[in-house]
Design an enzyme around this catalytic site. Structure first.
Site, PDB file in Angstrom:
ATOM      1  N   CYS A  91      43.074 -76.134  27.236  1.00 15.34           N
ATOM      2  CA  CYS A  91      43.012 -74.960  26.368  1.00 15.34           C
ATOM      3  C   CYS A  91      42.691 -73.710  27.183  1.00 15.34           C
ATOM      4  CB  CYS A  91      41.925 -75.137  25.298  1.00 15.34           C
ATOM      5  SG  CYS A  91      42.350 -76.375  24.082  1.00 15.34           S
ATOM      6  N   ILE A  92      43.322 -72.630  26.792  1.00 16.42           N
ATOM      7  CA  ILE A  92      43.086 -71.352  27.481  1.00 16.42           C
ATOM      8  C   ILE A  92      41.838 -70.700  26.939  1.00 16.42           C
ATOM      9  CG2 ILE A  92      44.130 -69.201  28.189  1.00 16.42           C
ATOM     10  CD1 ILE A  92      46.824 -70.325  27.231  1.00 16.42           C
TER      11      ILE A  92
END
Length: 115
Positions: free
Chosen positions: A114-115
């Site tokens: 996930c960013i």
């Protein structure tokens, strides 16, 4: 340098959070943590949420990493049946992103993917 904050639970416990709101110590987690985090975001956790939260914690305990979204969907499908094996199902439960939001509620670190 990252900033650290804390989550104050109804029983007075204070747990450290990283700058993005993830618990610093995943083993300090209990159901009150998830309820408090969800409540702060206007969400009430029901049985379907808890199934995903517990699945994530079991996976993390076994592999020391949160599953990426594709693997999470597969795991959910294997455990909960084909009707739950979709990202759409998970987004209905965790609208801010199933992997990120569910992992936060489960007391786990932010998923690597996930960013």
């Amino acid at each position: 340098m990252s900033s650290v904050s804390e989550l104050v639970l109804p029983d007075g416990r204070r747990l450290g959070l990283d700058a993005r709101g993830y618990l610093l110590d995943w083993e300090a987690w209990d159901a009150a943590v998830a309820d408090q985090m969800a409540s702060a975001e206007g969400l009430t956790l029901g049985p379907a949420h808890w199934q995903i939260i517990h699945l994530l914690r079991e996976y993390y305990a076994a592999f020391e990493v949160a599953p990426p979204m594709r693997l999470l969907v597969k795991e959910v499908g294997q455990r909960l049946g084909p009707e739950a094996a979709s990202s759409r199902y998970l987004y209905r439960l965790f609208p801010d992103g199933p992997a990120k939001q569910a992992c936060r509620y489960a007391g786990l670190p932010k998923p690597v993917s996930c960013i």
